[in-house]
Design a protein around this motif. Structure first.
Motif, PDB file in Angstrom:
ATOM      1  N   ALA A   1       1.042  -0.940  -0.069  1.00 40.14           N
ATOM      2  CA  ALA A   1      -0.441  -0.150   0.068  1.00 40.14           C
ATOM      3  C   ALA A   1       0.671   1.209  -0.149  1.00 40.14           C
ATOM      4  N   GLN A   2       1.631   1.219   0.861  1.00 42.16           N
ATOM      5  CA  GLN A   2       2.686   2.072   0.912  1.00 42.16           C
ATOM      6  C   GLN A   2       2.692   2.813  -0.847  1.00 42.16           C
ATOM      7  N   MET A   3       3.250   1.663  -1.363  1.00 42.40           N
ATOM      8  CA  MET A   3       4.720   1.968  -2.652  1.00 42.40           C
ATOM      9  C   MET A   3       3.067   2.992  -3.536  1.00 42.40           C
ATOM     10  N   VAL A   4       2.329   2.613  -3.591  1.00 46.17           N
ATOM     11  CA  VAL A   4       0.659   3.060  -4.196  1.00 46.17           C
ATOM     12  C   VAL A   4       0.881   4.451  -3.820  1.00 46.17           C
ATOM     13  N   SER A   5       0.355   3.940  -2.313  1.00 49.11           N
ATOM     14  CA  SER A   5       0.459   5.790  -1.893  1.00 49.11           C
ATOM     15  C   SER A   5       1.341   6.713  -2.231  1.00 49.11           C
TER      16      SER A   5
END
Lengths: 227, 138
Positions: free
Chosen positions: A99-103
């Motif tokens: 999720a952090q990469m997407v964010s």
């Protein structure tokens, strides 16, 4: 010194799940339907997206794509040809997106201007199943070249998905693909899952897929009216 | 001559990335909780692992050894409680345990059910810690 037991009851992926929850809230608030595409390598995620992005653009809808890849930006370049915003997430060998990469990769995009966000996960039927990316819909692809028993071999990912798409239907006959068996296997690991069949080459099934996307948007009241 | 691959699980699975990164997260959470409780050492960690968690137990155990090095968890034991998949069966009006993750059907009446009630767990249930005694009065 004394030894004692401390109750914790905490999910190991809590951190990812929290980021994903925040992300989902942000995207839904902006009126974006977010779709996470998962499959084995070579099942046709990029080809399906190419066609999908092109058609959505022709319909006047605004889509964007994030593409996870272990090392190259080939897929992102292919998708950029459709003329919509595309960003590569290079995972440096990681077998899944988090999720952090997407964010991080959404930071400089105007989400309010988007109707759809597609996330093409790393081609892998194991690891991506554990990571919520803040998507509304998880779509698992199964190509006719892979064999009908893939869902039974990888029940985790098929069970975690909301929609299954059987791809490359234009060569199903040559592959002696048994659609009935494949569908039964999908239903066996995820009863009630919607199954679509497509060919990104011939365009067969694209209308069903696009209405399915529109329906998912409507059901979440992510309408374009206020965009 | 034959080649032996089974030396390091990381070589034949995603262990170097997926289970290993999960092991690091596990150690981070357990270390923090142990520290907060004033522990000097973690003796064991009990993990609840669902059959649909997507985590391979052997690969995680391997990752655990790597991830615990030079932490409060060094030398600790990882206790894994494997949890089968449970779904709610409408016909039987009860939660039932699946016989296999390949078949989401009630083992009693055969009705398909995707109403998952257990199986995705990937959580630390508890940790066993060593805490120094409070200073005794002289």
């Amino acid at each position: 010194m004394n030894t004692r037991v401390l109750e914790i009851r905490k999910g190991i992926l809590n951190k990812n799940d929290e980021i994903a929850r925040g992300l989902r809230g942000r995207l839904q608030h902006a009126g974006v339907l977010t779709v996470n595409l998962v499959s084995s390598p070579g099942a046709g995620k990029t080809a399906l997206l190419q066609r999908t992005l092109r058609v959505l653009r022709e319909q006047g809808l605004h889509a964007a794509a994030l593409v996870g890849d272990l090392a190259t930006d080939n897929d992102a370049r292919r998708l950029a040809e459709s003329g919509v915003p595309v960003k590569q997430i290079n995972t440096d060998g990681r077998c899944h997106l988090e999720a952090q990469m997407v964010s991080d990769h959404l930071a400089d995009w105007d989400l309010g201007a988007l109707d759809y966000l597609f996330i093409e996960n790393v081609g892998n039927l194991v690891c991506p199943s554990s990571y919520d990316l803040g998507e509304d819909v998880r779509v698992v692809l199964l190509s006719v070249t892979e064999g009908e028993d893939k869902p039974l071999k990888y029940p985790n990912i098929f069970n975690s998905a909301d929609i299954a798409i059987i791809t490359k239907m234009d060569i199903a006959e040559a592959c002696e693909f048994d659609l009935e068996t494949a569908s039964a296997n999908i239903q066996s690991v995820r009863p009630g899952m919607q199954i679509l069949t497509t060919s990104s080459k011939s365009g067969v099934g694209m209308n069903d897929w696009l209405s399915c996307l529109a329906h998912e948007r409507q059901s979440r009241t992510l309408t374009t009216a206020d965009a | 001559m034959h080649t032996k691959y089974a030396v390091n699980p990381a070589l034949y699975s995603c262990a170097d990335m997926h289970e290993l990164s999960i092991a690091y997260s596990l150690v981070e959470i357990a270390s923090q909780s142990a520290q907060d409780a004033g522990a000097t050492k973690v003796v064991s960690v009990t993990l609840r692992l669902g059959a649909l968690s997507g985590v391979v137990r052997g690969a995680l155990e391997f990752g655990y050894e790597v991830a615990t090095a030079d932490t409060l968890l060094t030398g600790s034991t990882l206790i894994v409680k494997e949890l089968p998949v449970r779904v709610y069966c409408v016909e039987c009006a009860q939660v039932v345990e699946l016989l296999s993750v390949q078949s989401f059907r009630c083992p009693v009446c055969g009705t398909p059910s995707g109403d998952l009630r257990q199986g995705r767990e990937l959580e630390i249930e508890s940790i066993e810690i060593d805490v120094p005694d409070k200073k005794e009065a002289p």
